[in-house]
Write an enzyme that holds these catalytic residues in place. Structure first.
Site, short mmCIF file in Angstrom:
data_model
loop_
_atom_site.label_atom_id
_atom_site.label_comp_id
_atom_site.label_asym_id
_atom_site.label_seq_id
_atom_site.Cartn_x
_atom_site.Cartn_y
_atom_site.Cartn_z
N LYS A 194 36.49 38.13 40.38
CA LYS A 194 35.98 39.51 40.40
C LYS A 194 36.92 40.36 41.23
CE LYS A 194 32.11 42.43 41.69
NZ LYS A 194 30.69 42.49 42.03
N LYS A 247 36.06 39.59 35.72
CA LYS A 247 35.50 40.94 35.77
C LYS A 247 36.44 41.87 36.53
CE LYS A 247 31.64 43.43 37.66
NZ LYS A 247 30.73 43.45 38.76
C1 PBG Z 1 27.42 44.01 42.61
C2 PBG Z 1 27.99 44.25 41.24
C3 PBG Z 1 28.87 45.27 40.82
C4 PBG Z 1 28.99 45.11 39.44
C5 PBG Z 1 28.22 44.01 39.07
N1 PBG Z 1 27.62 43.49 40.19
C6 PBG Z 1 29.51 46.36 41.56
C7 PBG Z 1 30.43 46.10 42.67
O1 PBG Z 1 30.85 44.98 42.94
O2 PBG Z 1 30.74 47.08 43.35
C8 PBG Z 1 29.79 46.00 38.54
C9 PBG Z 1 29.27 46.11 37.12
C10 PBG Z 1 29.80 47.26 36.35
O3 PBG Z 1 30.62 48.08 36.83
O4 PBG Z 1 29.38 47.38 35.19
N2 PBG Z 1 28.22 43.29 43.45
ZN ZN Z 2 27.52 43.36 45.64
#
Ligand code: PBG
Ligand code: ZN
Length: 321
Positions: A194, A247
């Site tokens: 991520k 992601k």
């Molecule tokens: C929470 C999380 C996020 C997303 C999924 N879970 C945001 C982040 O890490 O700031 C992003 C999902 C999206 O942008 O569609 N940690």
């Molecule tokens: Zn988070």
């Protein structure tokens, strides 16, 4: 003019193109995200994400039915709580909206796979994904809280938990608490690679999870790195992940391909909020053909190696298949 190879021969008709098509997206490849808010009878469009809604648990059940009827096997649920505090304690409160929604969905549509996002940023007053110690997000003291949160989702009925916090060691911590609590059948879809991404912008309004100070660069990955993603994935697999996710998706399809080639687990790609919002904004201005662009994008994710695609376009995409 005589040529031995004329690739155009195999593009000449729709029938031939269909015969030689290498990748075909199906509804079974998709996961539809839902944002759960407190209350009843709430269905309110999220301003930053046209066509995506804040849903109370009862309305989430309706969306779950629609998703299942479309042939999509799974939803991914996110919760917006009634209250926030320093340690994010509403994250593991069995009466929080997401726990109530998980139970209600599993009761109404038992065959639908319910995956729950596990993180603290929606629940902490500071908006970070873990506990704050001094100026940093503390890794090890956050782990038990993530595990507790995952267990509360499992107890509510979730089939699969999806930790998105990027703390080191969270997969092992969650796996062992689930196992010792009689939830060894609950699987883990790890947000393994991520990245710290600008593409999450619209989501932070959807989930009310923007950090109140600083950023997430000290825990999410540097977009410049690819080898590190393979290391992250390897660690999560060692710790017990069942599915690994990359992601965002579109700007990271090279990572999806490398993860697919390197490991044997199913690979998920998350077509995130910013990717969705760009398409919606361009379509609203008449600049692009939305159905074609969405299908091209999702098919490209599959071509890159994604077995599972988490996307806000899921319900539309099934209509356009
Ligand atoms: C929470 C999380 C996020 C997303 C999924 N879970 C945001 C982040 O890490 O700031 C992003 C999902 C999206 O942008 O569609 N940690
Ligand atoms: Zn988070």
């Amino acid at each position: 003019m005589s040529m031995i190879y004329r690739p155009r021969r195999l593009r000449a008709t729709g029938g031939i193109r269909r015969m030689v098509r290498e990748n075909i997206l199906t509804p079974a490849n998709l996961v539809y995200p839902l944002f759960i808010v407190p209350g009843t009878n709430v269905k309110k469009e999220i301003p930053s994400m046209v066509g995506v809604y804040h849903l109370s648990p009862d309305k989430a059940v309706e969306a779950a039915r629609e998703t299942y009827a479309a042939g999509i096997p799974a939803v991914l649920v996110f919760g917006l709580p009634e209250y926030k505090d320093e340690c994010g304690s509403s994250a593991w409160d069995m009466n929080s909206p997401v726990q109530l929604a998980i139970a209600a969905i599993k009761k109404a549509v038992p065959e639908l796979v319910v995956i729950s996002d596990v993180c603290l940023c929606e629940y902490t007053s500071h908006g970070h994904c873990g506990l704050i110690h001094g100026h940093t997000v503390d890794n090890d003291s956050t782990l038990p809280l993530l595990a507790k949160t995952a267990l509360s989702h499992a107890k509510a009925g979730a089939d699969m938990v999806a930790p998105s916090d990027m703390m080191d060691g969270r997969i092992a911590a969650i796996r062992s608490l689930l196992d010792e609590s009689g939830c060894s059948d609950v699987s883990i879809m790890s947000y393994a690679a991520k990245y710290a991404s600008a593409y999450y912008g619209p989501f932070r309004e959807a989930a009310d999870s923007a950090p109140q100070f600083g950023d997430r660069l000290a825990y999410q990955m540097d977009p410049a790195n690819a080898r590190e993603a393979l290391k992250e994935v390897a660690l999560d697999i060692e710790e017990g992940a069942d599915i690994v996710m990359v992601k965002p998706a579109l700007a990271y399809l090279d990572i999806v391909r490398q993860v697919k080639d390197e490991f044997l687990l199913p690979v998920a790609a998350y077509n995130v909020s910013g990717e969705y919002a760009m398409v919606k904004a361009a379509a609203a201005q008449g600049l692009i053909e939305e159905p074609r662009m969405v299908m091209e994008t999702l098919t490209s994710m599959k071509r890159a190696g994604a077995d599972i695609i988490i996307t806000y376009h899921a319900l539309d995409a099934v209509k356009w298949l």
